[in-house]
Structure formats: structure tokens, C-alpha cells
Design a protein around this motif. Structure first.
Motif, mmCIF file in Angstrom:
data_model
loop_
_atom_site.group_PDB
_atom_site.id
_atom_site.type_symbol
_atom_site.label_atom_id
_atom_site.label_comp_id
_atom_site.label_asym_id
_atom_site.label_seq_id
_atom_site.Cartn_x
_atom_site.Cartn_y
_atom_site.Cartn_z
ATOM 1 N N LEU A 58 4.291 3.732 12.023
ATOM 2 C CA LEU A 58 4.453 2.804 10.916
ATOM 3 C C LEU A 58 5.796 2.094 10.980
ATOM 4 N N ASP A 59 5.772 0.780 10.765
ATOM 5 C CA ASP A 59 7.002 0.054 10.453
ATOM 6 C C ASP A 59 7.315 0.322 8.987
ATOM 7 N N MET A 60 8.372 1.058 8.705
ATOM 8 C CA MET A 60 8.738 1.305 7.311
ATOM 9 C C MET A 60 9.144 -0.014 6.651
ATOM 10 N N ARG A 61 8.939 -0.119 5.356
ATOM 11 C CA ARG A 61 9.270 -1.362 4.652
ATOM 12 C C ARG A 61 10.718 -1.780 4.940
ATOM 13 N N GLY A 62 10.886 -3.092 5.137
ATOM 14 C CA GLY A 62 12.217 -3.611 5.461
ATOM 15 C C GLY A 62 12.576 -3.496 6.917
ATOM 16 N N ASP A 73 11.780 -2.614 -3.361
ATOM 17 C CA ASP A 73 12.379 -1.307 -3.626
ATOM 18 C C ASP A 73 12.483 -0.560 -2.293
ATOM 19 N N TYR A 74 13.692 -0.145 -1.925
ATOM 20 C CA TYR A 74 13.892 0.556 -0.657
ATOM 21 C C TYR A 74 14.265 2.026 -0.861
ATOM 22 N N ILE A 76 13.701 6.205 -1.437
ATOM 23 C CA ILE A 76 12.926 7.264 -0.800
ATOM 24 C C ILE A 76 11.543 7.345 -1.431
ATOM 25 N N ASN A 77 11.475 7.278 -2.755
ATOM 26 C CA ASN A 77 10.188 7.374 -3.433
ATOM 27 C C ASN A 77 9.255 6.243 -3.026
ATOM 28 N N ALA A 78 9.777 5.024 -2.931
ATOM 29 C CA ALA A 78 8.937 3.882 -2.555
ATOM 30 C C ALA A 78 8.377 4.055 -1.154
ATOM 31 N N MET A 79 9.211 4.508 -0.215
ATOM 32 C CA MET A 79 8.747 4.660 1.165
ATOM 33 C C MET A 79 7.806 5.849 1.323
ATOM 34 N N ALA A 80 8.034 6.900 0.535
ATOM 35 C CA ALA A 80 7.111 8.034 0.559
ATOM 36 C C ALA A 80 5.748 7.623 0.015
ATOM 37 N N ALA A 81 5.752 6.814 -1.045
ATOM 38 C CA ALA A 81 4.496 6.297 -1.593
ATOM 39 C C ALA A 81 3.800 5.395 -0.580
ATOM 40 N N ASP A 82 4.584 4.611 0.182
ATOM 41 C CA ASP A 82 3.999 3.777 1.246
ATOM 42 C C ASP A 82 3.231 4.628 2.246
ATOM 43 N N ALA A 83 3.864 5.707 2.702
ATOM 44 C CA ALA A 83 3.245 6.548 3.733
ATOM 45 C C ALA A 83 1.951 7.168 3.223
ATOM 46 N N ALA A 84 1.970 7.687 1.997
ATOM 47 C CA ALA A 84 0.770 8.293 1.430
ATOM 48 C C ALA A 84 -0.328 7.246 1.257
ATOM 49 N N ASP A 183 16.304 -4.923 7.499
ATOM 50 C CA ASP A 183 16.985 -5.510 6.351
ATOM 51 C C ASP A 183 18.227 -4.662 6.030
ATOM 52 N N PRO A 184 19.424 -5.244 6.063
ATOM 53 C CA PRO A 184 20.626 -4.451 5.775
ATOM 54 C C PRO A 184 20.560 -3.729 4.432
ATOM 55 N N ARG A 185 19.951 -4.370 3.430
ATOM 56 C CA ARG A 185 19.866 -3.709 2.127
ATOM 57 C C ARG A 185 18.967 -2.485 2.189
ATOM 58 N N ALA A 186 17.933 -2.530 3.046
ATOM 59 C CA ALA A 186 17.064 -1.365 3.194
ATOM 60 C C ALA A 186 17.858 -0.168 3.718
ATOM 61 N N ILE A 187 18.806 -0.436 4.588
ATOM 62 C CA ILE A 187 19.636 0.639 5.142
ATOM 63 C C ILE A 187 20.597 1.168 4.082
ATOM 64 N N ILE A 188 21.281 0.263 3.416
ATOM 65 C CA ILE A 188 22.287 0.672 2.430
ATOM 66 C C ILE A 188 21.637 1.377 1.245
ATOM 67 N N ASP A 189 20.529 0.825 0.744
ATOM 68 C CA ASP A 189 19.875 1.439 -0.417
ATOM 69 C C ASP A 189 19.386 2.846 -0.103
ATOM 70 N N PHE A 190 18.824 3.048 1.105
ATOM 71 C CA PHE A 190 18.399 4.393 1.477
ATOM 72 C C PHE A 190 19.594 5.331 1.557
ATOM 73 N N ARG A 191 20.675 4.881 2.154
ATOM 74 C CA ARG A 191 21.848 5.744 2.321
ATOM 75 C C ARG A 191 22.482 6.111 0.983
ATOM 76 N N ILE A 192 22.349 5.261 0.000
ATOM 77 C CA ILE A 192 22.813 5.585 -1.347
ATOM 78 C C ILE A 192 21.851 6.571 -2.004
#
Length: 267
Positions: A58-62, A73-74, A76-84, A183-192
Motif C-alpha cells: 500500500l501507498d500510505m496516504r500522503g 488527516d495524517y 496514526i488513527n487515520a492511516m490505521a483506518a485506511d489499512a483496515a 508530503d512533508p506534512r504527512a511526515i511531520i504530523d506522524f512524528r508529532i
């Protein structure tokens, strides 16, 4: 001979999700890559796994060809919902779930919070930061500088090599080609978010057989933290690879493939 079948797009969790499909036979497997790893960077590993499994990467969002944008929305919850949601929309049944790095942090949450139902779960060197835990080692810029250079179009293999000195030239070239799709924001938002989300409370909830693979030369999970995780989730199968850094499939591919085949084949 390659096991690659096709790429594809599907709408799941109300976003466009892009995937690569390998194998077509055997047990199904869904792969969730890391924070700046579009699906294409996993192609060589999925191609090999495709000899034994029906693999979807899967290409994760962003990232890659999946949906991105300033309103997305980047977390953890959004990406986990994507995978499911992806597994459900694609009709995956009795599938295995494998996540590396960021994907390894997302995969357990997809199971415990969003109803993903893998037969087995493998999480590879995930960050275990969270409330009361130590913070990040690398800075945001370690990731976003690569993206900026890739987006300018003048980044070379030699420019990328200091980031991944153990990689082959073709692996570096592929990263140079695709890093700008992150997407740089996808990286930063996840790291936060990963500093605030409590993975330690999720691991004991896992009922599915789970294997945690740790890079012995990676800074993400120390031996002391490994012992803490083992105490929290005693059913968790843990394998530490002394020769590997964080990028285990790239650093020690033979060990990675062997452990995958042994774990997923075990009754």
C-alpha cells in the motif's frame, strides 16, 4: 521471472489508495511501508515474497500515488483506518499484515482500534515513542530535506547515499526518483502524533499471533525497551537481528525473507 501483477487504485476510507500487487497465489499479505517509503520502494521485497504469498503493498496516504493534500488527516488513527478499510474493500480474507517502521506502528492500531482481522501480524522495527517514553533521535529535517531535494529534481544517488550508506545504487536511485511524492506534512504530523499515541497500551490487546522484528543496530528499540515490551505483551514473538539497522529488509534481506516465511508458514 517477476511476480508483479499490476498496480491499482481503490477508494477506501473515503480516500484514493494506490497499491502494487504481486504473486497472486498463496496466503494473502498486506504490506504497510515506512514513513518515506512509497510502495514502489518495496517492490523488490514484494516480488520475492510473491513467490509464496499474494502480496499487496500500500501507498500510505500522503505518499506515492495515494491521496495527499493540505486538508488530509495524517494521524496514526487515520492511516490505521485506511489499512483496515483497504483490506475490507479489496475483500482480503485470512490475510497476513506486515508493517515496517511507520507501518509497523500503524498495523497494531489497525487491529486493536479499527477491526482489521489479519491471520498473523508482523511488525518490523517500529518507533515506540509515546507518553512517558523517550523522544525522537532524528529531526524532522532529516526526512524533509530529502523530500525538498527530490522535489527540486537535482538530487543524485551520491546525494542520497549519506542517508543510506549500506544501500545499492539502484535502491538509492529509486528513492531519489520517488521521495518527492511524500508530503512533508504527512511526515511531520506522524512524528508529532507518534509522541502522543500510546502503543504500549495497544500491544497487550493483540490476540492475533504477532512477531516483532528488531534491528540490532537500529536506535528505535533498545534492549531495555525490548524487555519492557516483552513484559507488557508476553505472547509477542520477538527476534532481534544483530547485523541489521532500522531498514531490515534492505540491510539483511536473506534473514528478513527467512523469518517471514518461517513465521507466516507456522501453524
Amino acid at each position: 521471472m517477476t511476480t508483479f501483477i499490476s498496480g491499482g487504485l481503490v477508494r477506501a476510507n473515503d480516500i484514493r489508495q494506490h497499491y502494487l500487487h504481486f504473486g497472486g497465489k498463496g496466503p494473502q499479505m498486506l504490506v504497510l511501508p515506512g514513513i518515506t517509503s512509497p510502495a514502489i520502494t518495496w517492490a523488490e521485497f514484494a516480488d520475492e515474497l510473491g513467490k509464496d504469498f499474494d502480496v499487496y503493498v500500500l501507498d500510505m496516504r500522503g505518499r506515492g500515488l495515494s491521496e495527499a493534500g493540505p486538508a488530509l488527516d495524517y494521524s496514526i488513527n487515520a492511516m490505521a483506518a485506511d489499512a483496515a478499510a483497504f483490506a475490507a474493500v479489496m475483500g482480503l480474507e485470512n490475510y497476513h499484515l506486515l508493517g515496517h517502521s511507520m507501518g509497523g506502528r500503524i498495523a497494531p492500531v489497525a487491529v486493536t482500534r479499527y477491526g482489521a482481522t489479519p491471520k498473523k501480524l508482523m511488525i518490523i522495527d517500529p518507533p515506540i515513542t509515546g507518553p512517558g517514553q523517550r523522544g525522537h533521535g532524528a529531526t524532522h529535517e532529516w526526512f524533509t530535506d530529502q523530500i525538498s531535494a527530490g522535489a527540486r529534481g537535482d538530487m543524485t544517488v551520491e546525494d542520497m547515499r549519506p542517508y543510506f550508506p549500506r544501500w545499492r545504487d539502484d535502491q538509492l536511485a529509486l528513492r531519489v526518483e520517488w521521495i518527492h511524492t511524500c508530503d512533508p506534512r504527512a511526515i511531520i504530523d506522524f512524528r508529532i502524533d507518534v509522541l502522543e499515541d500510546d502503543i504500549h497500551s495497544e500491544l497487550p490487546k493483540l490476540e492475533v499471533p504477532t512477531h516483532l522484528m528488531i534491528g540490532g543496530q537500529s536506535p528505535l528499540i533498545t534492549p531495555e525497551e525490548q524487555a519492557e515490551i516483552a513484559a507488557l505483551a508476553p505472547k509477542l514473538e520477538i527476534h532481534r537481528i544483530p547485523e541489521a539497522g532500522h531498514m531490515i529488509p534492505w540491510d539483511t534481506p536473506e534473514i528478513f525473507f527467512r523469518l517471514c516465511r518461517e513465521f507466516f508458514a507456522r501453524a
